[in-house]
Write an enzyme that holds these catalytic residues in place. Structure first.
Site, short mmCIF file in Angstrom:
data_model
loop_
_atom_site.label_atom_id
_atom_site.label_comp_id
_atom_site.label_asym_id
_atom_site.label_seq_id
_atom_site.Cartn_x
_atom_site.Cartn_y
_atom_site.Cartn_z
N LYS A 38 0.79 -1.19 0.11
CA LYS A 38 0.19 0.12 -0.05
C LYS A 38 0.83 1.28 -0.05
CE LYS A 38 -0.38 -0.23 4.96
NZ LYS A 38 -1.10 -0.34 6.27
N ARG A 80 -9.27 -0.05 16.36
CA ARG A 80 -9.29 0.45 15.24
C ARG A 80 -10.33 0.14 14.30
NH1 ARG A 80 -3.73 1.09 11.94
NH2 ARG A 80 -4.30 -0.92 11.49
N TYR A 114 18.23 28.90 8.83
CA TYR A 114 17.03 29.50 9.21
C TYR A 114 17.06 29.58 10.83
CZ TYR A 114 14.82 29.76 4.52
OH TYR A 114 14.39 30.11 3.42
N MET A 136 13.53 23.79 2.48
CA MET A 136 12.42 23.11 1.59
C MET A 136 13.58 22.48 0.46
SD MET A 136 9.75 24.53 -1.18
CE MET A 136 8.84 25.34 0.09
#
Length: 358
Positions: free
Chosen positions: A37, A132, A252, A300
């Protein structure tokens, strides 16, 4: 000639086949439902299905993933592990010869009111404590009666799912006990073991095992499994080298400060490629076989590495392994407070997948 950013996810085809063989050494008497999956855990569903052709079937999350495999020509049994999301999917499941989980009364009612008379294979989901999906043990007699009264012939499989087979023996034994109580009343194929169950609980193997992460060479438990090989190596290159003075910062937020005169390498990889932004300074990368620490925040499209300790041996264009061969994805996952599953699945589509045989 088309140029690309140097980052790539190398998919090791031989590793996929090898890891399936490792699964079979753990569970030699069980059939293998290979879980592919989420686009084969980021490796490419079609590619993974092709390399795992010796599995007895494939497990996917949804009908669109299953139909994709059918359209690519795969004839294996395909099981939709979350079952059908709507009554309208039933005709599609029959058309494409798909098997599916049944885990709630609504799904059973879709079968009850259906015009379908075609024999179906369903995987009845028992909730053994994960809470679940699945029917409660106390409801199983009523569920089985409802299945007996369905208008079509049903080939039944019983399944459940471990919640913490990687860490908790007590809770796993409790789940096993519940599963066994129900299983002994049914004469049908049974399936319980995920990757952690395959590795740690041979008594959970039953007729079908459902390995996922171990097929991709990552850890399902805290224990490294001998013989497993990483199926993905995420790699890029050094695109810039810059000396900075002691006390200067990188990236950053000025979160990393040089304690000495330092050589900082910029690597073409970032959270836009799926590398986790939460990776802290010190998270290792591999350059020339040596682990070196990241410096500053992940951007990024770039990340920065302190390469001072091998300043005489690095150059522009040098390969940087972010995880994979030589640097397990689980090492990066642990540094980020997550799991290897997430990192593999999060590699974005802008990163080319390159097949390699090695």
């Amino acid at each position: 000639m088309t140029a690309y950013r140097p980052i790539q996810a190398r998919i090791h085809l031989n590793a996929l086949r090898n890891n399936l063989k490792v699964v079979k050494t753990f569970a030699p008497k069980s059939k293998v439902l290979a879980i592919i999956k989420s686009n084969g855990y980021g490796h490419g569903a079609e590619r993974v299905a092709r390399e795992l052709a010796e599995a007895d079937g494939y497990g996917v999350a949804s009908i669109d993933e299953a139909i994709f495999l059918r359209q690519k020509g795969f004839l294996h049994p395909i099981v939709i592990l979350e079952g059908l999301f709507s009554e309208a999917e039933l005709d599609l499941a029959i058309q494409h010869r798909l098997e599916f989980a049944v885990h709630n009364w609504e799904q059973l009612n879709w079968l009850k009111t259906s015009h379908v008379t075609t024999p179906l294979t369903i995987w009845l989901k028992l909730d053994t404590g994960m809470h679940r999906l699945g029917f409660d043990e106390r409801d199983m007699e009523r569920v089985l009666t409802a299945i007996d009264r369905l208008p079509m012939s049903i080939h039944l499989n019983l399944m459940s799912h471990f919640a913490s087979a990687d860490t908790s023996d007590d809770f796993t034994q409790k789940q096993l006990s519940i599963f066994n109580r129900v299983a002994q009343t049914l004469n049908c194929p049974k399936s319980l073991a995920n990757s952690a169950g395959v590795q740690r609980y041979p008594q959970s193997h039953f007729d079908w095992v459902r390995p996922g992460i171990m097929l991709y060479g990552a850890c399902a438990t805290d224990e490294m499994v001998p013989g497993l090989q990483p199926a993905m190596t995420l790699a890029s290159e050094i695109t810039s080298l810059k000396w900075i003075e002691a006390g200067e910062t990188v990236g950053y937020g000025q979160t990393w400060r040089a304690e000495r005169r330092s050589l900082v390498a910029v690597v073409a990889a970032g959270y836009g490629d799926g590398y986790p932004r939460c990776a802290p300074a010190g998270t290792p990368v591999l350059i020339h076989g040596q682990r070196l620490p990241m410096a500053g925040r992940v951007s990024m499209d770039m990340l920065t590495v302190d390469v001072t300790d091998m300043a005489d041996h690095v150059a522009l264009g040098d390969e940087v392994i972010l995880w994979g061969q030589g640097l397990p994805v689980d090492v990066i996952a642990q540094a980020c407070g997550t799991i290897g599953y997430e990192l593999l699945c999060d590699v974005t589509q802008r990163v080319p997948r390159v097949e390699v045989k090695d």
